[in-house]
Design a protein around this motif. Sequence first.
Motif, PDB file in Angstrom:
ATOM      1  N   ARG A 230      53.116  51.431  57.144  1.00  0.00           N
ATOM      2  CA  ARG A 230      54.447  51.362  56.524  1.00  0.00           C
ATOM      3  C   ARG A 230      54.868  52.699  55.929  1.00  0.00           C
ATOM      4  O   ARG A 230      54.099  53.383  55.246  1.00  0.00           O
ATOM      5  CB  ARG A 230      54.425  50.311  55.414  1.00  0.00           C
ATOM      6  N   PHE A 231      56.128  53.088  56.207  1.00  0.00           N
ATOM      7  CA  PHE A 231      56.754  54.162  55.450  1.00  0.00           C
ATOM      8  C   PHE A 231      57.067  53.606  54.059  1.00  0.00           C
ATOM      9  O   PHE A 231      57.664  52.532  53.941  1.00  0.00           O
ATOM     10  CB  PHE A 231      58.063  54.598  56.106  1.00  0.00           C
ATOM     11  N   ALA A 232      56.690  54.332  53.015  1.00  0.00           N
ATOM     12  CA  ALA A 232      56.969  53.864  51.652  1.00  0.00           C
ATOM     13  C   ALA A 232      56.924  55.063  50.705  1.00  0.00           C
ATOM     14  O   ALA A 232      56.050  55.927  50.830  1.00  0.00           O
ATOM     15  CB  ALA A 232      55.953  52.808  51.227  1.00  0.00           C
ATOM     16  N   TYR A 233      57.856  55.066  49.746  1.00  0.00           N
ATOM     17  CA  TYR A 233      57.921  56.198  48.820  1.00  0.00           C
ATOM     18  C   TYR A 233      58.652  55.781  47.557  1.00  0.00           C
ATOM     19  O   TYR A 233      59.728  55.182  47.624  1.00  0.00           O
ATOM     20  CB  TYR A 233      58.647  57.383  49.461  1.00  0.00           C
ATOM     21  N   VAL A 241      63.927  60.753  47.669  1.00  0.00           N
ATOM     22  CA  VAL A 241      63.740  59.561  48.508  1.00  0.00           C
ATOM     23  C   VAL A 241      64.420  59.764  49.863  1.00  0.00           C
ATOM     24  O   VAL A 241      63.847  59.455  50.916  1.00  0.00           O
ATOM     25  CB  VAL A 241      64.306  58.311  47.805  1.00  0.00           C
ATOM     26  N   GLU A 242      65.642  60.290  49.834  1.00  0.00           N
ATOM     27  CA  GLU A 242      66.360  60.518  51.083  1.00  0.00           C
ATOM     28  C   GLU A 242      65.654  61.546  51.948  1.00  0.00           C
ATOM     29  O   GLU A 242      65.660  61.451  53.178  1.00  0.00           O
ATOM     30  CB  GLU A 242      67.800  60.949  50.783  1.00  0.00           C
ATOM     31  N   ARG A 243      65.021  62.521  51.324  1.00  0.00           N
ATOM     32  CA  ARG A 243      64.261  63.523  52.080  1.00  0.00           C
ATOM     33  C   ARG A 243      63.078  62.867  52.799  1.00  0.00           C
ATOM     34  O   ARG A 243      62.794  63.166  53.953  1.00  0.00           O
ATOM     35  CB  ARG A 243      63.766  64.618  51.133  1.00  0.00           C
ATOM     36  N   TYR A 244      62.394  61.956  52.093  1.00  0.00           N
ATOM     37  CA  TYR A 244      61.270  61.246  52.715  1.00  0.00           C
ATOM     38  C   TYR A 244      61.754  60.396  53.891  1.00  0.00           C
ATOM     39  O   TYR A 244      61.155  60.413  54.971  1.00  0.00           O
ATOM     40  CB  TYR A 244      60.571  60.369  51.681  1.00  0.00           C
ATOM     41  N   THR A 317      51.838  59.212  54.826  1.00  0.00           N
ATOM     42  CA  THR A 317      51.944  60.292  53.852  1.00  0.00           C
ATOM     43  C   THR A 317      52.475  61.573  54.465  1.00  0.00           C
ATOM     44  O   THR A 317      53.597  61.984  54.201  1.00  0.00           O
ATOM     45  CB  THR A 317      50.583  60.542  53.185  1.00  0.00           C
ATOM     46  N   GLN A 318      51.729  62.216  55.346  1.00  0.00           N
ATOM     47  CA  GLN A 318      52.118  63.518  55.852  1.00  0.00           C
ATOM     48  C   GLN A 318      53.050  63.352  57.056  1.00  0.00           C
ATOM     49  O   GLN A 318      52.620  63.272  58.200  1.00  0.00           O
ATOM     50  CB  GLN A 318      50.875  64.311  56.245  1.00  0.00           C
ATOM     51  N   PHE A 322      57.667  66.953  54.918  1.00  0.00           N
ATOM     52  CA  PHE A 322      57.715  66.542  53.516  1.00  0.00           C
ATOM     53  C   PHE A 322      56.693  67.324  52.699  1.00  0.00           C
ATOM     54  O   PHE A 322      55.581  67.607  53.162  1.00  0.00           O
ATOM     55  CB  PHE A 322      57.451  65.039  53.392  1.00  0.00           C
ATOM     56  N   ASP A 323      57.053  67.636  51.475  1.00  0.00           N
ATOM     57  CA  ASP A 323      56.253  68.519  50.630  1.00  0.00           C
ATOM     58  C   ASP A 323      54.881  67.917  50.291  1.00  0.00           C
ATOM     59  O   ASP A 323      54.773  66.794  49.803  1.00  0.00           O
ATOM     60  CB  ASP A 323      57.021  68.804  49.337  1.00  0.00           C
ATOM     61  N   HIS A 324      53.847  68.688  50.545  1.00  0.00           N
ATOM     62  CA  HIS A 324      52.470  68.234  50.350  1.00  0.00           C
ATOM     63  C   HIS A 324      52.164  67.959  48.874  1.00  0.00           C
ATOM     64  O   HIS A 324      51.577  66.922  48.526  1.00  0.00           O
ATOM     65  CB  HIS A 324      51.525  69.299  50.911  1.00  0.00           C
ATOM     66  N   ARG A 325      52.525  68.867  47.990  1.00  0.00           N
ATOM     67  CA  ARG A 325      52.211  68.692  46.570  1.00  0.00           C
ATOM     68  C   ARG A 325      52.911  67.465  45.996  1.00  0.00           C
ATOM     69  O   ARG A 325      52.349  66.727  45.180  1.00  0.00           O
ATOM     70  CB  ARG A 325      52.613  69.946  45.781  1.00  0.00           C
TER      71      ARG A 325
END
Length: 361
Positions: A230-233, A241-244, A317-318, A322-325
């Motif tokens: 699942r994509f989830a953030y 959120v929109e970037r993810y 996740t990756q 999308f920004d790692h940190r």
Amino acid sequence: MDFGIFILMQQRNQEKSSYQIIQEAVEQTRVADELGFGAAWYAEHHFSNYGLCPSPLMMAAHCAGVTKRIRLGSGVVIAPLYTPARLISEVAMADVLSNGRLNLGIGGGYQQFEFERFGITLENAKDKALEMLDMIELGLTQDKFSYDGKFYQQPTTAISTRPVQSPMPPVWIASGDPMLMRRAIRNDYHVFISGQLGGSKRLGGFRESIDQLAVSEGKDPSKVKVGLLRFAYASDDKAEVERYVDCARYQQRIAVSLKTRRESVSDDYMVREQPFDEELPFEKMLKNLPVGPVDTVIERLLADIRAARPVHVALQTQIGDFDHRTMLKQLELWAKVIIPAVQQELARDKAAEAQPVALAA
């Protein structure tokens, strides 16, 4: 039910090198282990920026050395791309090096772009995967084995490296193909499904199909072990959120172009992003996925879990660029806030189901 992370190792642009992307995947795995996640999954892909990990078993073996408890999984090994005896030996080796923490995800593959560069075709890929499963079972559970199939033949062979897990590592089959799903159900393997960019209703439809297959196989649908990708953030920052979600959409666009043979490649391996006909509006994606403020994510994820009834949820996740940190901070939020809240609500569901129905006087 437990939670894991799924790492595609995607390269949306060339600002990050393959070295950076793979090292970030290793760090996400290490942090997930420290935070108590149940599993880390690594996809197998070749020859494009869709995913930079050509060997999830090699990745699992490496990450075993920097982690202590987390299970490490192939998500998935594309079975038809391997020589059977070598794959069986490498599965056993990865299980040994991880001290019995390997989850063996198997799939038939779907990208002709990859297959043709190995000099093979997607035709009969699912049938080949089924035969490969036969051989994995034989090779890991018997002192010696032979095989005479339609696609593979193996003279009497002993796999000298034996897995730690008995009789073999748990198998997870990722496919929407009924043949492979039936095999998973019949052998009590896990069925790994993806919610993609759809909502709980879509997941409920997937689960209904799995239940129907279970009944046709004479199995109890409630006993089928389902894993959910699942994509989830979670964030109060709308732009974040929109970037993810934009990265999730990017991933889906690249996958569809490779699956439908519409890929457009530049710089030798970079697949260009392009919308597809059935693509959902962006606002619909925002509503479908468990993304947004923490309370919204918990509510939507609970709806997903109640619809799909999984034993494991793997969070992507990756993805994209999308920004790692930021993602490392996200893992901590999930481990300390979201997962405990979800588990608590699921425990309440279970307790309510166990309550006896009061008889009318």
